[in-house]
Motif scaffolding. Structure first.
Motif, PDB file in Angstrom:
ATOM      1  N   PRO A  33       0.827  -1.214   0.000  1.00 13.60           N
ATOM      2  CA  PRO A  33       0.000   0.000   0.000  1.00 13.60           C
ATOM      3  C   PRO A  33       0.858   1.260   0.000  1.00 13.60           C
ATOM      4  O   PRO A  33       1.857   1.366   0.702  1.00 13.60           O
ATOM      5  CB  PRO A  33      -0.807  -0.124   1.300  1.00 13.60           C
ATOM      6  N   MET A  34       0.457   2.211  -0.834  1.00 10.10           N
ATOM      7  CA  MET A  34       1.107   3.515  -0.920  1.00 10.10           C
ATOM      8  C   MET A  34       0.012   4.574  -0.945  1.00 10.10           C
ATOM      9  O   MET A  34      -0.829   4.565  -1.836  1.00 10.10           O
ATOM     10  CB  MET A  34       1.976   3.604  -2.179  1.00 10.10           C
ATOM     11  N   ASN A  35       0.015   5.466   0.009  1.00  9.35           N
ATOM     12  CA  ASN A  35      -1.064   6.443   0.172  1.00  9.35           C
ATOM     13  C   ASN A  35      -0.549   7.868   0.001  1.00  9.35           C
ATOM     14  O   ASN A  35       0.569   8.190   0.410  1.00  9.35           O
ATOM     15  CB  ASN A  35      -1.702   6.307   1.557  1.00  9.35           C
ATOM     16  N   THR A  36      -1.399   8.690  -0.588  1.00 11.04           N
ATOM     17  CA  THR A  36      -1.080  10.110  -0.766  1.00 11.04           C
ATOM     18  C   THR A  36      -2.306  10.939  -0.432  1.00 11.04           C
ATOM     19  O   THR A  36      -3.431  10.568  -0.778  1.00 11.04           O
ATOM     20  CB  THR A  36      -0.645  10.411  -2.214  1.00 11.04           C
ATOM     21  N   GLN A  37      -2.080  12.046   0.232  1.00  9.27           N
ATOM     22  CA  GLN A  37      -3.150  13.028   0.473  1.00  9.27           C
ATOM     23  C   GLN A  37      -2.620  14.392   0.085  1.00  9.27           C
ATOM     24  O   GLN A  37      -1.505  14.763   0.453  1.00  9.27           O
ATOM     25  CB  GLN A  37      -3.574  13.021   1.939  1.00  9.27           C
ATOM     26  N   SER A  38      -3.418  15.128  -0.676  1.00 10.84           N
ATOM     27  CA  SER A  38      -2.946  16.443  -1.107  1.00 10.84           C
ATOM     28  C   SER A  38      -4.076  17.456  -1.105  1.00 10.84           C
ATOM     29  O   SER A  38      -5.259  17.103  -1.172  1.00 10.84           O
ATOM     30  CB  SER A  38      -2.333  16.367  -2.513  1.00 10.84           C
ATOM     31  N   ASP A  39      -3.681  18.713  -1.032  1.00 14.91           N
ATOM     32  CA  ASP A  39      -4.596  19.843  -1.186  1.00 14.91           C
ATOM     33  C   ASP A  39      -3.969  20.832  -2.154  1.00 14.91           C
ATOM     34  O   ASP A  39      -2.775  21.143  -2.060  1.00 14.91           O
ATOM     35  CB  ASP A  39      -4.841  20.548   0.146  1.00 14.91           C
ATOM     36  N   ASN A  40      -4.770  21.307  -3.096  1.00 13.52           N
ATOM     37  CA  ASN A  40      -4.391  22.399  -3.977  1.00 13.52           C
ATOM     38  C   ASN A  40      -5.398  23.517  -3.768  1.00 13.52           C
ATOM     39  O   ASN A  40      -6.610  23.270  -3.755  1.00 13.52           O
ATOM     40  CB  ASN A  40      -4.420  21.964  -5.437  1.00 13.52           C
ATOM     41  N   ALA A  41      -4.920  24.716  -3.604  1.00 12.98           N
ATOM     42  CA  ALA A  41      -5.816  25.860  -3.441  1.00 12.98           C
ATOM     43  C   ALA A  41      -5.154  27.086  -4.040  1.00 12.98           C
ATOM     44  O   ALA A  41      -3.923  27.153  -4.156  1.00 12.98           O
ATOM     45  CB  ALA A  41      -6.155  26.095  -1.967  1.00 12.98           C
ATOM     46  N   GLY A  42      -5.972  28.038  -4.413  1.00 14.65           N
ATOM     47  CA  GLY A  42      -5.387  29.239  -4.967  1.00 14.65           C
ATOM     48  C   GLY A  42      -6.408  30.269  -5.367  1.00 14.65           C
ATOM     49  O   GLY A  42      -7.624  30.063  -5.229  1.00 14.65           O
ATOM     50  N   TYR A  43      -5.913  31.385  -5.842  1.00 13.12           N
ATOM     51  CA  TYR A  43      -6.769  32.422  -6.392  1.00 13.12           C
ATOM     52  C   TYR A  43      -6.066  33.038  -7.591  1.00 13.12           C
ATOM     53  O   TYR A  43      -4.848  32.909  -7.770  1.00 13.12           O
ATOM     54  CB  TYR A  43      -7.103  33.497  -5.344  1.00 13.12           C
ATOM     55  N   ALA A  44      -6.816  33.709  -8.422  1.00 10.35           N
ATOM     56  CA  ALA A  44      -6.265  34.452  -9.555  1.00 10.35           C
ATOM     57  C   ALA A  44      -7.121  35.686  -9.771  1.00 10.35           C
ATOM     58  O   ALA A  44      -8.356  35.611  -9.743  1.00 10.35           O
ATOM     59  CB  ALA A  44      -6.247  33.595 -10.817  1.00 10.35           C
ATOM     60  N   VAL A  45      -6.471  36.815  -9.969  1.00  9.46           N
ATOM     61  CA  VAL A  45      -7.159  38.080 -10.242  1.00  9.46           C
ATOM     62  C   VAL A  45      -6.522  38.701 -11.473  1.00  9.46           C
ATOM     63  O   VAL A  45      -5.294  38.796 -11.564  1.00  9.46           O
ATOM     64  CB  VAL A  45      -7.060  39.057  -9.054  1.00  9.46           C
ATOM     65  N   LYS A  46      -7.332  39.094 -12.443  1.00 10.66           N
ATOM     66  CA  LYS A  46      -6.818  39.708 -13.667  1.00 10.66           C
ATOM     67  C   LYS A  46      -7.690  40.885 -14.054  1.00 10.66           C
ATOM     68  O   LYS A  46      -8.923  40.789 -14.036  1.00 10.66           O
ATOM     69  CB  LYS A  46      -6.788  38.695 -14.819  1.00 10.66           C
ATOM     70  N   ALA A  47      -7.057  41.993 -14.394  1.00  7.85           N
ATOM     71  CA  ALA A  47      -7.765  43.180 -14.874  1.00  7.85           C
ATOM     72  C   ALA A  47      -7.309  43.486 -16.293  1.00  7.85           C
ATOM     73  O   ALA A  47      -6.104  43.474 -16.584  1.00  7.85           O
ATOM     74  CB  ALA A  47      -7.500  44.376 -13.968  1.00  7.85           C
ATOM     75  N   SER A  48      -8.275  43.758 -17.176  1.00  9.88           N
ATOM     76  CA  SER A  48      -7.986  44.108 -18.569  1.00  9.88           C
ATOM     77  C   SER A  48      -8.489  45.517 -18.821  1.00  9.88           C
ATOM     78  O   SER A  48      -9.678  45.796 -18.644  1.00  9.88           O
ATOM     79  CB  SER A  48      -8.681  43.127 -19.522  1.00  9.88           C
ATOM     80  N   PHE A  49      -7.578  46.395 -19.224  1.00 12.55           N
ATOM     81  CA  PHE A  49      -7.917  47.785 -19.492  1.00 12.55           C
ATOM     82  C   PHE A  49      -7.958  47.988 -21.004  1.00 12.55           C
ATOM     83  O   PHE A  49      -6.918  47.900 -21.678  1.00 12.55           O
ATOM     84  CB  PHE A  49      -6.890  48.718 -18.846  1.00 12.55           C
ATOM     85  N   ALA A  50      -9.134  48.241 -21.538  1.00 17.10           N
ATOM     86  CA  ALA A  50      -9.293  48.387 -22.982  1.00 17.10           C
ATOM     87  C   ALA A  50      -8.709  49.706 -23.463  1.00 17.10           C
ATOM     88  O   ALA A  50      -8.855  50.742 -22.815  1.00 17.10           O
ATOM     89  CB  ALA A  50     -10.774  48.307 -23.336  1.00 17.10           C
ATOM     90  N   LEU A  51      -8.036  49.644 -24.612  1.00 17.40           N
ATOM     91  CA  LEU A  51      -7.443  50.822 -25.221  1.00 17.40           C
ATOM     92  C   LEU A  51      -8.205  51.200 -26.490  1.00 17.40           C
ATOM     93  O   LEU A  51      -8.798  50.352 -27.144  1.00 17.40           O
ATOM     94  CB  LEU A  51      -5.972  50.566 -25.545  1.00 17.40           C
ATOM     95  N   LYS A  52      -8.146  52.470 -26.846  1.00 11.70           N
ATOM     96  CA  LYS A  52      -8.922  52.955 -27.989  1.00 11.70           C
ATOM     97  C   LYS A  52      -8.504  52.305 -29.301  1.00 11.70           C
ATOM     98  O   LYS A  52      -9.304  52.185 -30.219  1.00 11.70           O
ATOM     99  CB  LYS A  52      -8.780  54.478 -28.099  1.00 11.70           C
ATOM    100  N   ASP A  53      -7.255  51.900 -29.384  1.00  9.92           N
ATOM    101  CA  ASP A  53      -6.783  51.316 -30.640  1.00  9.92           C
ATOM    102  C   ASP A  53      -7.222  49.867 -30.818  1.00  9.92           C
ATOM    103  O   ASP A  53      -6.869  49.222 -31.803  1.00  9.92           O
ATOM    104  CB  ASP A  53      -5.256  51.424 -30.736  1.00  9.92           C
ATOM    105  N   GLY A  54      -7.957  49.341 -29.854  1.00 12.72           N
ATOM    106  CA  GLY A  54      -8.406  47.958 -29.927  1.00 12.72           C
ATOM    107  C   GLY A  54      -7.549  47.010 -29.134  1.00 12.72           C
ATOM    108  O   GLY A  54      -7.883  45.837 -28.990  1.00 12.72           O
ATOM    109  N   GLY A  55      -6.438  47.478 -28.579  1.00 14.23           N
ATOM    110  CA  GLY A  55      -5.590  46.649 -27.754  1.00 14.23           C
ATOM    111  C   GLY A  55      -6.015  46.692 -26.301  1.00 14.23           C
ATOM    112  O   GLY A  55      -7.131  47.091 -25.961  1.00 14.23           O
ATOM    113  N   ALA A  56      -5.126  46.282 -25.424  1.00 14.22           N
ATOM    114  CA  ALA A  56      -5.458  46.242 -24.002  1.00 14.22           C
ATOM    115  C   ALA A  56      -4.192  46.152 -23.176  1.00 14.22           C
ATOM    116  O   ALA A  56      -3.139  45.712 -23.644  1.00 14.22           O
ATOM    117  CB  ALA A  56      -6.360  45.053 -23.695  1.00 14.22           C
ATOM    118  N   ILE A  57      -4.309  46.580 -21.943  1.00 12.48           N
ATOM    119  CA  ILE A  57      -3.301  46.332 -20.911  1.00 12.48           C
ATOM    120  C   ILE A  57      -3.908  45.332 -19.939  1.00 12.48           C
ATOM    121  O   ILE A  57      -5.031  45.518 -19.457  1.00 12.48           O
ATOM    122  CB  ILE A  57      -2.925  47.625 -20.165  1.00 12.48           C
TER     123      ILE A  57
END
Length: 727
Positions: free
Chosen positions: A330-354
């Motif tokens: 027998p070989m046992n494993t226990q794991s936890d993955n957790a996280g967050y992600a935040v992204k902001a997109s600023f639209a530009l007049k030329d059609g691009g973005a930051i």
């Protein structure tokens, strides 16, 4: 589920609480809207009359190397396999290491597994197994995949991080809403599939109800298969059986320009055989919670996500490898993955973005092997392989998407990912009835060393695209990508023949030992893409040559001989990969009487070299191509495909990688739809061709059952049937 989440809350915060609080404060600095006010454009509101609400913000730069799988292709591929990684197998440059029936490990341009960023519904997950049996793509059934895409090599920093090969993005689909205040059933479907090779059977259910503001959806699936047969006279391929269940519930609400989604789900795999591993998976239970927010504002778009996944995993021997007589191993494993992600997109007049963003991913892992009563080797103590392993990653990026003229556009991005790792002390099985051995001395040496490590990595992506007219496009790009070592590459400490042989996701039969002194891999990639096509996309031709130089590539060096195999330790080396991917299509006919005929083709070549040893990299797919003739006529769609793979002669001698001969396969498929019914019928490997899977590794399951070691045989002929009823 509530008890499981509560039990693990303290474990998730252990050792990182103060850092997490610091990280959570960072996004507040990511909204300099005033700095872009002069370039911002007022975005249109969300069309709440649309069943699938899309919050559109900017014309995001789409690299020419991004390849998606069409909705129709996703439907026809479900009948062939329960392995989500196989949905990508018609994309040039994308392959898979053979593993369990629902858990193969994807490869992009010769780089595999952890070197690829794999995102499932916005969640970044890690394998919780010393053999990577529970790979990230195994946590979503093909029946629940609404979209799949691959970004190879030159990946935008907003979609990369802690990876050097590229990104695979799998989504279960946008929430579905009604068009009025009345609550109604918005969609419902049921599918069943049968595959003759392995006597495989699977089924899935999905349903969504709601109104124009609120939606609730359920998906559930189950599958099982026995051992499959190889082609020709190869016979039964042992340790290829599996059984798997998945279910998920998705809640969503929208109002104005805001969309909130919460998804919870569970997976249960009672067993899954692994033909190229010494062990099999005898239990895998996973629970996840995934919440997201999207909002459109005058300055742009805000996206935020938080998620958690808990896994309880067990390995032992299934019947092909001796069952559990005497307790097995027998070989046992226990794991936890957790996280967050935040992204902001600023639209530009030329059609691009930051675009700017911040994300945090936390991994906790315990790996222990209980003693076996009466065993001379596996007692009297519990073997502690990884004790409270920690791997925390904080990533921050900024990206400029610019539209210079009607013909020229560019994407420039920079990213930092800092990774902190640590683990506790370990122990061997103990001396038992035998003399103390290599593992006891290795445990003492490991415990005497410091375990805490930190890696500060920087990524850079620069791409330029030139579209001189409506029938051609050219793209040139450079990327610097980096990846910190995983927990097993750092902390797998066993030096015994048996203990080290239990470590390794490569399917080669060798044993692996970690290395506390590893540095991050850094890959420098240059590529160019030429895309020629007709104005209506009736014909297309796209070719992408690329070159990647990897500094501090995590390869291996031999430290001992283990019978027919070797004991290998992870070390930093220098490597290079180069090749080209080609894809195209040609419309052959189109009429009311004959329907529409299309010819599609892909070709991929990659060469991988270990510049330190002068040898070849492991598991590099030989030259391969596919030619598919498709026809659609009214409610009928069909195809015939010819797949060809060249001889694999460039192999890693250090790992005793076998060569494989060239082969060609013919696959047939078709579907017919009427009213709310879809019928699928197909035959894989029509002529029952015997062949060795180039990325299959050693068939250790067959060796255990028959005493004969051979490369893992490919799938023989299989008749596949599918039936789908939908609302």
């Amino acid at each position: 589920m509530y008890r499981l989440i509560s039990r693990r809350a303290g474990r998730l915060l252990s050792g990182s609480a103060s850092r997490s609080l610091m990280v959570l404060a960072l996004p507040a600095a990511l909204w300099p809207a005033a700095a872009f006010a002069q370039d911002a454009t007022l975005l249109p509101p969300v069309d709440v009359s649309s069943p699938e609400a899309e919050i559109s913000v900017d014309s995001s730069y789409v690299p020419l190397t991004e390849t998606g799988v069409s909705a129709l292709d996703l439907l026809k591929k479900r009948v062939r396999s329960n392995d989500t990684a196989t949905l990508l197998d018609d994309i040039a440059g994308v392959n898979a290491y053979s593993a369990g029936g629902v858990s193969s490990l994807p490869v992009v341009n010769g780089l595999a597994d952890d070197r690829i960023r794999i995102v499932v519904d916005g969640m970044v997950m890690s394998s919780a197994c010393p053999n990577h049996m529970n790979s990230p793509l195994s946590y979503i059934d093909p029946s629940n995949v609404a979209s799949a895409k691959v970004l190879a090599g030159i990946t935008p920093v907003s979609m990369g991080g802690d990876s050097i090969a590229g990104t695979i993005v799998i989504d279960s689909g946008r929430p579905l809403f009604g068009t009025s205040e009345s609550v109604s059933v918005l969609s419902a479907s049921a599918s069943t599939f049968y595959r003759s090779n392995g006597d495989g059977l699977s089924g899935s259910l999905s349903a969504t109800a709601g109104n124009d503001k609120v939606s609730i959806g359920y998906t559930g699936s189950g599958s099982r298969s026995g051992n499959y047969d190889g082609g020709g006279n190869d016979g039964e391929v042992h340790s290829t059986e599996y059984k798997s269940y998945n279910q998920a519930l998705k809640l969503a609400a929208r109002g104005g320009d805001n969309l909130v989604t919460l998804e919870v789900g569970q997976q249960y795999i009672p067993y899954e055989g692994y033909p190229n591993q010494y062990m099999d998976m005898t239990d895998n239970r996973s629970t996840f919670v995934n919440g997201s927010y999207e909002g459109a504002f005058a300055w742009g778009k805000l996206e935020a996500r938080a998620y958690w996944q808990g896994v309880e995993h067990e390995m032992n021997f299934l019947a092909d490898k001796g069952g559990t007589a005497g307790g097995g191993m027998p070989m046992n494993t226990q794991s936890d993955n957790a996280g967050y992600a935040v992204k902001a997109s600023f639209a530009l007049k030329d059609g691009g973005a930051i675009r700017i963003g911040n994300e945090f991913h936390l991994e906790r892992l315990d790996d222990w092997w209980p003693p076996v009563a009466g065993s001379m080797m596996m007692s009297p103590d519990t073997y502690i392989n990884i004790n409270g392993g920690k791997r925390d990653r904080l990533g921050t990026f900024a990206e400029w998407d610019a539209k210079w003229t009607e013909s020229w556009s560019s994407l420039l991005g920079i990213r930092n990912d800092t990774v902190w790792t640590d683990t506790g002390n370990v122990q061997s099985y103990g001396c038992g009835m035998m003399m103390c051995g290599a593992d006891d001395m290795a445990a003492a040496a490991f415990n005497a060393a410091g375990h805490r490590r930190s890696f500060v990595n920087f990524d850079l992506t620069a791409i330029a695209k030139y579209e001189p007219n409506a029938t051609s496009a050219f793209e040139f790009g450079y990327a610097r990508k980096s990846r910190a070592p995983n927990l097993y590459e750092l902390y797998a400490w066993g030096r015994g023949a048996m203990s080290s042989s239990m470590i390794g996701w490569f399917g080669d039969g060798n044993g692996y030992v970690g290395n506390l002194n590893l540095d991050s891999e850094v890959a420098n990639t240059v590529s160019a893409t030429a895309d020629f096509h007709s104005a209506d996309r009736g014909w297309e031709l796209k070719v992408t040559p690329y070159y990647t130089r990897v500094n501090d590539f995590i390869g291996v060096q031999k430290i001992a001989t283990l019978g027919s195999f070797a004991q290998l330790q992870f070390v930093n080396q220098q490597a290079e990969l180069y090749g080209a991917n080609l894809s195209g299509k040609l419309g052959l006919w189109k009429s009311d009487k004959a329907g529409e005929g299309t010819l599609r083709a892909t070709l991929a070549y990659v060469r991988g070299r270990d510049l330190t040893t002068g040898g070849d990299l492991y598991h590099i797919m030989p030259l391969n191509a596919a030619l598919t003739l498709e026809e659609a006529y009214q409610n009928w769609a069909g195809h015939v495909q010819l797949q060809g793979v060249a001889r694999k002669s460039a192999v890693d001698d250090l790992r005793s990688e076998p060569t494989t001969p060239a082969y060609a396969l013919v696959n047939l498929g078709g579907s017919y739809s009427w009213a709310n019914v879809r019928l699928d019928l197909g035959v894989d490997n029509l002529f029952d061709k015997a062949y060795d899977a180039p990325l299959g590794g050693q068939s250790l399951g067959d060796q255990s059952a028959t005493g004969v070691l051979r490369p893992v045989p490919g799938l023989g002929r299989s008749l596949n049937l599918g039936l789908t009823l939908s609302l």
